[in-house]
Design an enzyme around this catalytic site. Sequence first.
Site, PDB file in Angstrom:
ATOM      1  CB  SER A  93       3.439  -0.844   9.230  1.00 25.42           C
ATOM      2  OG  SER A  93       2.860  -0.188   8.127  1.00 25.42           O
ATOM      3  N   GLY A 147       0.483  -1.824   0.129  1.00 23.61           N
ATOM      4  CA  GLY A 147       0.311  -0.446   0.562  1.00 23.61           C
ATOM      5  C   GLY A 147      -1.130  -0.083   0.828  1.00 23.61           C
ATOM      6  CG  ASP A 174      -0.518   3.812  -1.537  1.00 20.02           C
ATOM      7  OD1 ASP A 174      -0.336   2.607  -1.253  1.00 20.02           O
ATOM      8  OD2 ASP A 174       0.356   4.521  -2.066  1.00 20.02           O
TER       9      ASP A 174
END
Length: 199
Positions: free
Chosen positions: A13, A184, A186
Amino acid sequence: MSKTVEFFLDLGSPATYLASTQLPALCARHGARLVYKPILLGGVFQATGNASPVMVPAKGRYMRIDLKRYADRYGVPLTLPPGFPVNTLNLMRGLIGVQLFAEERFEALLKVLFEGLFVHGRNLADPAVLGETLAAGGFEAEMFHELAARPEVKDALRKATEEAVERGVFGAPTFFVDGQMFFGQDRLDFVEQALVRQA
C-alpha cells in the site's frame, strides 16, 4: 509510556508507505509507543468484501494524483513499482518473521522494503530484485526467505490478519489509539488529536 498507536500495515500500500514516513515523528512528539502490526491486505479484502482503489479505473487514476499531493506535502519521494499493485504475500511473511525472530531489525527492514517499492519503484515480487534490495539494505535474502517459509510465521500472519478483521479493519493503513480506529494516511491529524486528548 501509556499512549500507544497500533499501525496495521501491508507493504503493498503506497498510502501505508506515506504513513510510515510520518508516524515515528508524530508518536515521538506525543510520547507514544508505535506498535507495528503487519497484516495481509489481500486477506482483509477477501474477508470484508473490499478491494484496492485501482480496481476502479477512475478511482485508481485519482488515487495516484492524491498520493502524489501527500508525498509533496510530506516532502518524501513516491514512485509506484511496475505492475502495481504487487503481490505482497512473501514480503509480508518475511517482514513478520523478522518481527518475531529479530525484532531489533524490524524497522530497518520495513524501511528497506518500503523504499525499494515506493522510492526506487522496484518490483519486489521478483525474487532477484528482492534479493538485490535486501542485500543493499544489509539483509540476507536466504534468511528472509527461510523465515517466510516457516509454518509458525505463516500462521502468525494469518492470525494477525484475522485479528485485524475482527477489530473492524477493512484496509491499510489503519491505526488504533485508545480503542478508536482511524483509516487512511490522510487521517493522521485525527490520530494526533486522539493522542493529545490522552495527555
